[in-house]
Design a protein around this motif. Structure first.
Motif, PDB file in Angstrom:
ATOM      1  N   THR A   1       0.833  -1.204   0.000  1.00  0.00           N
ATOM      2  CA  THR A   1       0.000   0.000   0.000  1.00  0.00           C
ATOM      3  C   THR A   1       0.870   1.258   0.000  1.00  0.00           C
ATOM      4  O   THR A   1       0.614   2.208  -0.747  1.00  0.00           O
ATOM      5  N   TYR A   2       1.911   1.267   0.831  1.00  0.00           N
ATOM      6  CA  TYR A   2       2.816   2.411   0.856  1.00  0.00           C
ATOM      7  C   TYR A   2       3.480   2.607  -0.504  1.00  0.00           C
ATOM      8  O   TYR A   2       3.547   3.735  -1.018  1.00  0.00           O
ATOM      9  N   ALA A   3       3.972   1.535  -1.105  1.00  0.00           N
ATOM     10  CA  ALA A   3       4.633   1.637  -2.407  1.00  0.00           C
ATOM     11  C   ALA A   3       3.660   2.141  -3.479  1.00  0.00           C
ATOM     12  O   ALA A   3       4.037   2.938  -4.345  1.00  0.00           O
ATOM     13  N   GLU A   4       2.413   1.696  -3.417  1.00  0.00           N
ATOM     14  CA  GLU A   4       1.403   2.186  -4.368  1.00  0.00           C
ATOM     15  C   GLU A   4       1.164   3.685  -4.188  1.00  0.00           C
ATOM     16  O   GLU A   4       1.084   4.426  -5.170  1.00  0.00           O
ATOM     17  N   ARG A   5       1.037   4.118  -2.937  1.00  0.00           N
ATOM     18  CA  ARG A   5       0.826   5.550  -2.665  1.00  0.00           C
ATOM     19  C   ARG A   5       2.029   6.373  -3.122  1.00  0.00           C
ATOM     20  O   ARG A   5       1.874   7.461  -3.684  1.00  0.00           O
ATOM     21  N   LEU A   6       3.229   5.854  -2.873  1.00  0.00           N
ATOM     22  CA  LEU A   6       4.444   6.564  -3.256  1.00  0.00           C
ATOM     23  C   LEU A   6       4.578   6.661  -4.772  1.00  0.00           C
ATOM     24  O   LEU A   6       4.793   7.743  -5.320  1.00  0.00           O
ATOM     25  N   THR A   7       4.427   5.522  -5.471  1.00  0.00           N
ATOM     26  CA  THR A   7       4.609   5.539  -6.922  1.00  0.00           C
ATOM     27  C   THR A   7       3.510   6.337  -7.630  1.00  0.00           C
ATOM     28  O   THR A   7       3.722   6.818  -8.741  1.00  0.00           O
ATOM     29  N   ALA A   8       2.368   6.519  -6.988  1.00  0.00           N
ATOM     30  CA  ALA A   8       1.305   7.343  -7.579  1.00  0.00           C
ATOM     31  C   ALA A   8       1.740   8.806  -7.683  1.00  0.00           C
ATOM     32  O   ALA A   8       1.177   9.568  -8.465  1.00  0.00           O
ATOM     33  N   THR A   9       2.754   9.194  -6.910  1.00  0.00           N
ATOM     34  CA  THR A   9       3.245  10.576  -6.972  1.00  0.00           C
ATOM     35  C   THR A   9       4.349  10.745  -8.011  1.00  0.00           C
ATOM     36  O   THR A   9       4.781  11.865  -8.257  1.00  0.00           O
TER      37      THR A   9
ATOM     38  N   LEU B   1      21.768  -1.739  -4.370  1.00  0.00           N
ATOM     39  CA  LEU B   1      22.277  -1.663  -5.733  1.00  0.00           C
ATOM     40  C   LEU B   1      22.042  -2.925  -6.560  1.00  0.00           C
ATOM     41  O   LEU B   1      21.537  -2.834  -7.681  1.00  0.00           O
ATOM     42  N   PRO B   2      22.363  -4.135  -6.072  1.00  0.00           N
ATOM     43  CA  PRO B   2      22.116  -5.328  -6.893  1.00  0.00           C
ATOM     44  C   PRO B   2      20.638  -5.493  -7.275  1.00  0.00           C
ATOM     45  O   PRO B   2      20.319  -5.878  -8.393  1.00  0.00           O
ATOM     46  N   VAL B   3      19.733  -5.191  -6.346  1.00  0.00           N
ATOM     47  CA  VAL B   3      18.304  -5.312  -6.642  1.00  0.00           C
ATOM     48  C   VAL B   3      17.888  -4.239  -7.646  1.00  0.00           C
ATOM     49  O   VAL B   3      17.110  -4.495  -8.558  1.00  0.00           O
ATOM     50  N   GLN B   4      18.419  -3.035  -7.497  1.00  0.00           N
ATOM     51  CA  GLN B   4      18.101  -1.969  -8.447  1.00  0.00           C
ATOM     52  C   GLN B   4      18.533  -2.354  -9.857  1.00  0.00           C
ATOM     53  O   GLN B   4      17.798  -2.136 -10.817  1.00  0.00           O
ATOM     54  N   VAL B   5      19.730  -2.928  -9.967  1.00  0.00           N
ATOM     55  CA  VAL B   5      20.223  -3.331 -11.284  1.00  0.00           C
ATOM     56  C   VAL B   5      19.327  -4.415 -11.883  1.00  0.00           C
ATOM     57  O   VAL B   5      18.934  -4.347 -13.044  1.00  0.00           O
ATOM     58  N   LYS B   6      18.938  -5.419 -11.079  1.00  0.00           N
ATOM     59  CA  LYS B   6      18.058  -6.480 -11.578  1.00  0.00           C
ATOM     60  C   LYS B   6      16.705  -5.921 -11.996  1.00  0.00           C
ATOM     61  O   LYS B   6      16.172  -6.268 -13.043  1.00  0.00           O
ATOM     62  N   ASN B   7      16.112  -5.048 -11.163  1.00  0.00           N
ATOM     63  CA  ASN B   7      14.820  -4.457 -11.503  1.00  0.00           C
ATOM     64  C   ASN B   7      14.911  -3.615 -12.770  1.00  0.00           C
ATOM     65  O   ASN B   7      14.009  -3.620 -13.603  1.00  0.00           O
ATOM     66  N   THR B   8      16.012  -2.919 -12.935  1.00  0.00           N
ATOM     67  CA  THR B   8      16.192  -2.086 -14.119  1.00  0.00           C
ATOM     68  C   THR B   8      16.315  -2.953 -15.360  1.00  0.00           C
ATOM     69  O   THR B   8      15.700  -2.675 -16.390  1.00  0.00           O
ATOM     70  N   ARG B   9      17.060  -4.029 -15.280  1.00  0.00           N
ATOM     71  CA  ARG B   9      17.213  -4.934 -16.424  1.00  0.00           C
ATOM     72  C   ARG B   9      15.884  -5.592 -16.785  1.00  0.00           C
ATOM     73  O   ARG B   9      15.619  -5.861 -17.948  1.00  0.00           O
ATOM     74  N   ASP B  10      15.030  -5.861 -15.775  1.00  0.00           N
ATOM     75  CA  ASP B  10      13.751  -6.513 -16.016  1.00  0.00           C
ATOM     76  C   ASP B  10      12.688  -5.568 -16.572  1.00  0.00           C
ATOM     77  O   ASP B  10      11.689  -6.010 -17.119  1.00  0.00           O
ATOM     78  N   SER B  11      12.897  -4.270 -16.411  1.00  0.00           N
ATOM     79  CA  SER B  11      11.880  -3.328 -16.872  1.00  0.00           C
ATOM     80  C   SER B  11      12.183  -2.870 -18.294  1.00  0.00           C
ATOM     81  O   SER B  11      13.324  -2.815 -18.720  1.00  0.00           O
ATOM     82  N   GLU B  12      11.135  -2.552 -18.993  1.00  0.00           N
ATOM     83  CA  GLU B  12      11.298  -2.081 -20.367  1.00  0.00           C
ATOM     84  C   GLU B  12      11.804  -0.650 -20.352  1.00  0.00           C
ATOM     85  O   GLU B  12      11.384   0.160 -19.552  1.00  0.00           O
ATOM     86  N   GLY B  13      12.719  -0.326 -21.219  1.00  0.00           N
ATOM     87  CA  GLY B  13      13.185   1.032 -21.373  1.00  0.00           C
ATOM     88  C   GLY B  13      14.326   1.440 -20.464  1.00  0.00           C
ATOM     89  O   GLY B  13      14.888   2.499 -20.618  1.00  0.00           O
ATOM     90  N   TRP B  14      14.667   0.631 -19.471  1.00  0.00           N
ATOM     91  CA  TRP B  14      15.798   0.907 -18.583  1.00  0.00           C
ATOM     92  C   TRP B  14      15.695   2.281 -17.920  1.00  0.00           C
ATOM     93  O   TRP B  14      16.669   2.988 -17.763  1.00  0.00           O
ATOM     94  N   LYS B  15      14.511   2.700 -17.506  1.00  0.00           N
ATOM     95  CA  LYS B  15      14.353   3.976 -16.807  1.00  0.00           C
ATOM     96  C   LYS B  15      14.344   3.714 -15.324  1.00  0.00           C
ATOM     97  O   LYS B  15      13.562   2.909 -14.848  1.00  0.00           O
ATOM     98  N   VAL B  16      15.208   4.385 -14.589  1.00  0.00           N
ATOM     99  CA  VAL B  16      15.314   4.144 -13.160  1.00  0.00           C
ATOM    100  C   VAL B  16      15.706   5.438 -12.448  1.00  0.00           C
ATOM    101  O   VAL B  16      16.399   6.273 -12.995  1.00  0.00           O
ATOM    102  N   ALA B  17      15.199   5.590 -11.229  1.00  0.00           N
ATOM    103  CA  ALA B  17      15.613   6.711 -10.383  1.00  0.00           C
ATOM    104  C   ALA B  17      16.190   6.132  -9.098  1.00  0.00           C
ATOM    105  O   ALA B  17      15.600   5.232  -8.520  1.00  0.00           O
ATOM    106  N   VAL B  18      17.320   6.641  -8.674  1.00  0.00           N
ATOM    107  CA  VAL B  18      17.951   6.169  -7.448  1.00  0.00           C
ATOM    108  C   VAL B  18      18.027   7.343  -6.486  1.00  0.00           C
ATOM    109  O   VAL B  18      18.472   8.424  -6.851  1.00  0.00           O
TER     110      VAL B  18
END
Length: 132
Positions: free
Chosen positions: A85-93, A111-128
């Motif tokens: 629920t928190y992640a949904e509220r956060l990403t809605a912003t 960092l390792p999880v961010q890299v994996k999530n970025t590789r799994d997502s289309e377009g390689w758009k990520v904010a850290v």
């Protein structure tokens, strides 16, 4: 307890390579609003420790932390509706191209999880971000 004595205890149990700020470490003992206080009672303006968001010991934050601690104190490796629920509220912003949130204790841990999530997502758009 003196800063030197506490520093020696810290070295003994955390090692000499566990990072600290400043050549002469600052021993903080409490915070209130935008201020932190050292062991000698000196007051410092804190513009670093998430203070720009709500300050130290904000009553609503303290209550929310207490309420959650009375319910469950865990991490995100278990399925928990509160986290989702928190992640949904956060990403809605976020802007539409950013659709995932990840929380970690440190940038290094995440960092390792961010890299994996970025590789799994289309377009390689990520904010850290360094703070939550």
């Amino acid at each position: 307890m003196s800063t030197d004595s506490l520093l020696e205890r810290r070295f003994r149990v955390l090692g000499r390579h566990s990072p600290l700020f400043y050549d002469k470490p600052l021993q903080l003992v409490r915070g209130e609003g935008v201020w932190v206080y050292d062991a000698d009672g000196r007051r410092y303006l804190d513009a670093y420790n998430n203070v720009p968001h709500v300050g130290h010991c904000h009553p609503r934050v303290v209550e929310a932390l207490s309420r959650q601690a009375r319910t469950l104190n865990s991490h995100t490796r278990y399925l928990d509706e509160t986290v989702v629920t928190y992640a949904e509220r956060l990403t809605a912003t976020f802007q539409p191209s950013l659709s995932r949130a990840m929380r970690s204790a440190s940038s290094f841990d995440s960092l390792p999880v961010q890299v994996k999530n970025t590789r799994d997502s289309e377009g390689w758009k990520v904010a850290v971000s360094r703070s939550a």
